[in-house]
Design a protein around this motif. Structure first.
Motif, PDB file in Angstrom:
ATOM      1  N   ILE A   1      32.388  38.908  38.359  1.00  0.00           N
ATOM      2  CA  ILE A   1      33.288  37.971  39.051  1.00  0.00           C
ATOM      3  C   ILE A   1      32.537  36.695  39.429  1.00  0.00           C
ATOM      4  CG2 ILE A   1      34.572  37.652  41.208  1.00  0.00           C
ATOM      5  CD1 ILE A   1      35.505  40.558  40.891  1.00  0.00           C
TER       6      ILE A   1
ATOM      7  N   TYR B   1      41.470  32.860  39.971  1.00  0.00           N
ATOM      8  CA  TYR B   1      41.528  34.289  40.259  1.00  0.00           C
ATOM      9  C   TYR B   1      42.252  35.022  39.129  1.00  0.00           C
ATOM     10  CZ  TYR B   1      40.099  33.454  45.117  1.00  0.00           C
ATOM     11  OH  TYR B   1      39.417  33.118  46.256  1.00  0.00           O
TER      12      TYR B   1
ATOM     13  N   ILE C   1      40.039  35.326  36.032  1.00  0.00           N
ATOM     14  CA  ILE C   1      39.000  36.338  36.226  1.00  0.00           C
ATOM     15  C   ILE C   1      39.602  37.736  36.094  1.00  0.00           C
ATOM     16  CG2 ILE C   1      37.403  37.342  37.913  1.00  0.00           C
ATOM     17  CD1 ILE C   1      36.996  34.512  39.044  1.00  0.00           C
TER      18      ILE C   1
ATOM     19  N   VAL D   1      40.689  40.446  43.424  1.00  0.00           N
ATOM     20  CA  VAL D   1      39.631  39.439  43.251  1.00  0.00           C
ATOM     21  C   VAL D   1      39.161  38.842  44.583  1.00  0.00           C
ATOM     22  CG1 VAL D   1      39.033  37.219  42.191  1.00  0.00           C
ATOM     23  CG2 VAL D   1      40.338  38.928  40.899  1.00  0.00           C
TER      24      VAL D   1
ATOM     25  N   TYR E   1      36.680  41.112  46.257  1.00  0.00           N
ATOM     26  CA  TYR E   1      35.357  41.068  45.628  1.00  0.00           C
ATOM     27  C   TYR E   1      34.595  39.815  46.056  1.00  0.00           C
ATOM     28  CZ  TYR E   1      36.237  44.949  42.373  1.00  0.00           C
ATOM     29  OH  TYR E   1      36.470  46.176  41.816  1.00  0.00           O
TER      30      TYR E   1
END
Length: 225
Positions: free
Chosen positions: A170, A180, A183, A194, A197
């Motif tokens: 990430i 986001y 990803i 996300v 994280y």
């Protein structure tokens, strides 16, 4: 009058953080007998933090492995408080990750316990003169690492913040400027996970922005762009 006008020379304040009592007393004994030094000692991470709360020493000598924490975290905390304190690690850990991580966090010197200097007082004075006392075996792989970097070879993964493989993935996406959603799609995970994280990444790297996170990751060799 001459006495009143004379400059008062303050002793060099030294904080020694070492849980092994014989080693700690050896260092304390070598410095305490000299009026040039004002010595404090701590046997744990918590004791060291209590000392730092009272003020920053001129010199911090610390082990890496402490019973209730890591010397790495202590170096990080010291650097957050002051960039003037000279920091030297005294440890049995001579692996490349430990040494480079300590230096990246702000240590100025790194001495292995099995290569202890004969005159500790002189070593501390060398630190204050801007020197970086480093054991010979450590100097060799620092040279090797520098040569590898100059040749364009990939750096080893230091990962001092202990990021997970997913968090590093990430972080790479952040560095690439992905959203986001991008990803999440790239990694095959839910978009809603996300931000969680990223929050963990910021906490572990002790940063507050994407730019700071990317900079820290590059410094530690976690990602390459």
């Amino acid at each position: 009058m001459a006495t009143a006008d004379a400059q008062i020379i303050q002793p060099i304040s030294v904080l020694i953080v070492e849980d092994d009592a014989p080693t700690r007393q050896r260092i304390v004994g070598a410095l305490s007998d000299n009026p040039d030094f004002d010595v404090q000692q701590a046997a744990s991470f918590s004791e060291a933090c209590a000392c730092l709360a009272q003020g920053c020493p001129d010199v911090l000598l610390t082990d890496i492995q402490l019973p209730d924490g890591s010397g790495m975290d202590l170096i990080r905390r010291m650097r957050q408080k002051s960039d003037k304190t000279e920091i030297m690690v005294i440890s049995i850990l001579g692996d490349e990750t430990s040494v480079i991580s300590a230096i990246l966090l702000g240590a100025n010197g790194y001495i292995l316990k099995d290569a202890f200097p004969a005159d500790i007082a002189d070593t501390v004075r060398d630190l204050l003169k801007g020197h970086s006392p480093i054991s010979a075996s450590i100097a060799r792989f620092i040279v090797r690492r520098t040569q590898a970097r100059d040749s364009g070879a990939p750096r080893s993964d230091l990962n001092t913040a202990k990021l997970t493989a997913r968090e590093i993935d990430i972080l790479w996406g952040i560095a690439k400027g992905f959203s986001y959603a991008d990803i999440a799609d790239h990694l095959g995970i839910s978009r809603q996970t996300v931000p969680g994280y990223i929050k963990n990444i910021y906490r572990k790297l002790e940063v507050n922005t994407r730019g700071e996170a990317v900079y820290e990751a590059l410094q530690q060799g976690l990602i390459r762009l």
